[in-house]
Design a protein around this motif. Structure first.
Motif, PDB file in Angstrom:
ATOM      1  N   SER A  75       0.868  -1.170   0.000  1.00  0.00           N
ATOM      2  CA  SER A  75       0.000   0.000   0.000  1.00  0.00           C
ATOM      3  C   SER A  75       0.909   1.225   0.000  1.00  0.00           C
ATOM      4  CB  SER A  75      -0.891   0.009   1.250  1.00  0.00           C
ATOM      5  OG  SER A  75      -0.100   0.218   2.407  1.00  0.00           O
ATOM      6  N   GLN A  76       0.359   2.365  -0.274  1.00  0.00           N
ATOM      7  CA  GLN A  76       1.159   3.587  -0.290  1.00  0.00           C
ATOM      8  C   GLN A  76       1.762   3.846   1.088  1.00  0.00           C
ATOM      9  OE1 GLN A  76      -0.904   7.068  -1.660  1.00  0.00           O
ATOM     10  NE2 GLN A  76       0.960   8.257  -1.805  1.00  0.00           N
ATOM     11  N   GLU A  77       1.002   3.580   2.121  1.00  0.00           N
ATOM     12  CA  GLU A  77       1.503   3.793   3.479  1.00  0.00           C
ATOM     13  C   GLU A  77       2.670   2.862   3.789  1.00  0.00           C
ATOM     14  OE1 GLU A  77      -1.888   3.230   2.842  1.00  0.00           O
ATOM     15  OE2 GLU A  77      -2.301   5.381   2.849  1.00  0.00           O
ATOM     16  N   GLU A  78       2.565   1.581   3.358  1.00  0.00           N
ATOM     17  CA  GLU A  78       3.649   0.621   3.594  1.00  0.00           C
ATOM     18  C   GLU A  78       4.905   1.024   2.817  1.00  0.00           C
ATOM     19  OE1 GLU A  78       1.618  -3.696   4.268  1.00  0.00           O
ATOM     20  OE2 GLU A  78       1.374  -2.788   2.287  1.00  0.00           O
ATOM     21  N   ALA A  81       6.587   3.912   4.585  1.00  0.00           N
ATOM     22  CA  ALA A  81       6.819   3.737   6.017  1.00  0.00           C
ATOM     23  C   ALA A  81       8.268   4.009   6.421  1.00  0.00           C
ATOM     24  CB  ALA A  81       6.400   2.327   6.444  1.00  0.00           C
ATOM     25  N   ASN A  82       9.243   3.599   5.628  1.00  0.00           N
ATOM     26  CA  ASN A  82      10.649   3.769   5.985  1.00  0.00           C
ATOM     27  C   ASN A  82      11.326   4.908   5.230  1.00  0.00           C
ATOM     28  OD1 ASN A  82      10.760   1.680   7.884  1.00  0.00           O
ATOM     29  ND2 ASN A  82      10.926   0.165   6.241  1.00  0.00           N
ATOM     30  N   ALA A  83      10.543   5.708   4.525  1.00  0.00           N
ATOM     31  CA  ALA A  83      11.122   6.824   3.767  1.00  0.00           C
ATOM     32  C   ALA A  83      11.675   7.866   4.740  1.00  0.00           C
ATOM     33  CB  ALA A  83      10.073   7.457   2.864  1.00  0.00           C
ATOM     34  N   PRO A  84      12.934   8.296   4.546  1.00  0.00           N
ATOM     35  CA  PRO A  84      13.485   9.313   5.428  1.00  0.00           C
ATOM     36  C   PRO A  84      12.686  10.612   5.385  1.00  0.00           C
ATOM     37  CG  PRO A  84      15.200   8.402   4.012  1.00  0.00           C
ATOM     38  CD  PRO A  84      13.899   7.851   3.559  1.00  0.00           C
ATOM     39  N   LYS A  85      12.204  10.960   4.194  1.00  0.00           N
ATOM     40  CA  LYS A  85      11.404  12.174   4.035  1.00  0.00           C
ATOM     41  C   LYS A  85      10.273  11.877   3.058  1.00  0.00           C
ATOM     42  CE  LYS A  85      15.174  15.479   4.682  1.00  0.00           C
ATOM     43  NZ  LYS A  85      15.919  16.586   4.069  1.00  0.00           N
ATOM     44  N   GLN A  86       9.130  12.446   3.327  1.00  0.00           N
ATOM     45  CA  GLN A  86       7.998  12.303   2.416  1.00  0.00           C
ATOM     46  C   GLN A  86       7.150  13.567   2.477  1.00  0.00           C
ATOM     47  OE1 GLN A  86       4.853   9.631   3.879  1.00  0.00           O
ATOM     48  NE2 GLN A  86       6.391   8.910   5.350  1.00  0.00           N
ATOM     49  N   GLN A  87       6.428  13.784   1.392  1.00  0.00           N
ATOM     50  CA  GLN A  87       5.570  14.971   1.322  1.00  0.00           C
ATOM     51  C   GLN A  87       4.392  14.643   0.426  1.00  0.00           C
ATOM     52  OE1 GLN A  87       7.618  18.465  -0.072  1.00  0.00           O
ATOM     53  NE2 GLN A  87       5.745  19.603  -0.382  1.00  0.00           N
ATOM     54  N   ASP A  88       3.204  14.910   0.871  1.00  0.00           N
ATOM     55  CA  ASP A  88       1.972  14.699   0.109  1.00  0.00           C
ATOM     56  C   ASP A  88       1.877  13.280  -0.458  1.00  0.00           C
ATOM     57  OD1 ASP A  88       1.291  17.396   0.553  1.00  0.00           O
ATOM     58  OD2 ASP A  88       2.407  18.025  -1.237  1.00  0.00           O
TER      59      ASP A  88
END
Length: 103
Positions: A75-78, A81-88
């Protein structure tokens, strides 16, 4: 030594293979390739009439690929989940072009 390939042939082969040959390298390469072809020439003298083609070392194996079965992915959340940075809902990565900063 028999002249199987000309300088023009060697230049075409080099261009096709995307090998950069300087002008002073063409003649030595031509001589080398012609020598290799001369070395292989005795193979053409064998009588191969009726000789069966070689077999595949794995035998009758015709398809080693698994079935193409659709399985659920992340899923997008999974995925984030381990991304150092995320936006939108997207990965935020350092810019490699331009002024720098995250994009």
């Amino acid at each position: 030594m028999t002249q199987h390939l000309s300088e023009k042939d060697v230049r075409r082969i080099a261009e096709y293979a995307r090998i950069g040959l300087a002008d002073d390298e063409v003649v030595p390469m031509m001589n080398t390739l012609n020598s290799i072809i001369d070395t292989l020439e005795p193979i053409t003298k064998y009588d191969l009439e009726g000789v069966e083609p070689t077999f595949h070392p794995i035998g009758d194996l015709s398809n080693v690929m698994r079935e193409d079965v659709e399985v659920p992915g992340f899923s997008q959340e999974e995925a984030l989940a381990n991304a150092p940075k995320q936006q939108d809902g997207c990965f935020l990565i350092p810019s490699i072009l331009g002024e720098g900063g995250d994009r």
